[in-house]
Enzyme design. Sequence first.
Site, PDB file in Angstrom:
ATOM      1  N   CYS A 192     -25.670 -29.354  48.854  1.00 26.06           N
ATOM      2  CA  CYS A 192     -26.925 -29.917  48.355  1.00 26.06           C
ATOM      3  C   CYS A 192     -26.643 -31.336  47.891  1.00 26.06           C
ATOM      4  O   CYS A 192     -25.925 -31.550  46.911  1.00 26.06           O
ATOM      5  CB  CYS A 192     -27.482 -29.064  47.219  1.00 26.06           C
ATOM      6  SG  CYS A 192     -28.986 -29.730  46.474  1.00 26.06           S
TER       7      CYS A 192
ATOM      8  N   CYS B 168     -34.663 -33.534  49.590  1.00 25.83           N
ATOM      9  CA  CYS B 168     -33.463 -32.857  50.088  1.00 25.83           C
ATOM     10  C   CYS B 168     -32.469 -33.933  50.481  1.00 25.83           C
ATOM     11  O   CYS B 168     -32.729 -34.702  51.420  1.00 25.83           O
ATOM     12  CB  CYS B 168     -33.796 -31.952  51.269  1.00 25.83           C
ATOM     13  SG  CYS B 168     -32.358 -31.140  52.005  1.00 25.83           S
TER      14      CYS B 168
END
Length: 288
Positions: free
Chosen positions: A76, A230
Site C-alpha cells: 500500500c 491508492c
Amino acid sequence: MRLSFTKMQGCANDYIYLDCRTGGPPADIASLARQLSARHVSVGADGVICICAPQTPGAAATMRIYNADGSEGMMCGNGIRCVAQWLRTHDPDLAGADTLLIDTRSGPKTLRWQGQGNDAREGLWQVEMGRYSLLADSLPAVNMGPGPLVDCTLHAAGRDWRVTCVSVGNPHCVVVVPDVDSLDLAAIGPAFEKHPNFPRQVNTEFIQPLGPDRLKMRVWERGSGETWACGTGACASVAAATQLGLCDPGQDIRVQLRGGVLTIRVLPGQDLRMTGPAFTVCEGEALL
C-alpha cells in the site's frame, strides 16, 4: 478489551494503525479489520495496517495490510508513507529519521523524509516503489497471453474495454477513459475486481489524461471498493500512461485523486518513485 490505535490517511486513503511490533498481528486480525473498518458504526477506514517487527537487516518495521473485507494485501503506497510517519513520531530511536527501510509482502521499501506539510500532523515522504512489470505471471493474469499486457481487450461489465495490466508488487488493471467523474464505479468495479482473468482479483484504475504530466484517476480496490486514493494505483497508472505514450517517463507526473495529489516518476529500468503526504487524523482506543 481496549485496543489502542492511530488513524492516519494519505490523500484520504485512511487506515487504522496498530502497533504490533512486540506480539505480531492479533490472531483475529481478519475479523478485527472488518469490525474496525465499518464506517458509520465503528472507527471506519479502508482497512487496518499492523506495524510489526522488521524482517530485513536494517529495516525499521514490517507493514502488514488488511483490507476492509479482512483480506490481506501485498503493498500500500499511501499506507507505507503513514507507517514511516508513525515510526518517526512514536519511536524515540527514529525521531528525526530522514531515511527509513520498511519491509512489506512485496519486499523492502526505502522512504525519505521530504519535510513537514502545512499541518504539524502531516509529513511528506518519498518512496522508492521498485520495478513494475507488465507480464501476466507477475500479476497474475490468465487468458491474456504472456504480455506485455499493454492496450489489451478485456470484456467486463457487459462491454469491451482497452486495458493495461501492471504489477507494482500488487496487481492493477488500468483503463483510459474520457471522463472519470461520469463512471458508476459501484456498478462496474466488481466486474473488474473479480474477473476470471485475474485469479487473485485485481485493483482497477480509471484514468483521464489531462496533459503530458497530469492524470486524473479513480480507483476500485480489491477488498475495499472505491477509495479516495491508492498509491500503488497511481504508480500503475503512470506506468501504463508512459507505456501508452500519454505521459513522458523521467519526469514528475501529478496524479489527481479524489483525496489529493500524488507525484509519480518512472525511473530508468521501469523503477517507480512516489512522493506524497502522510497525515495523522487521531489517536484513540476502541472497545471490543
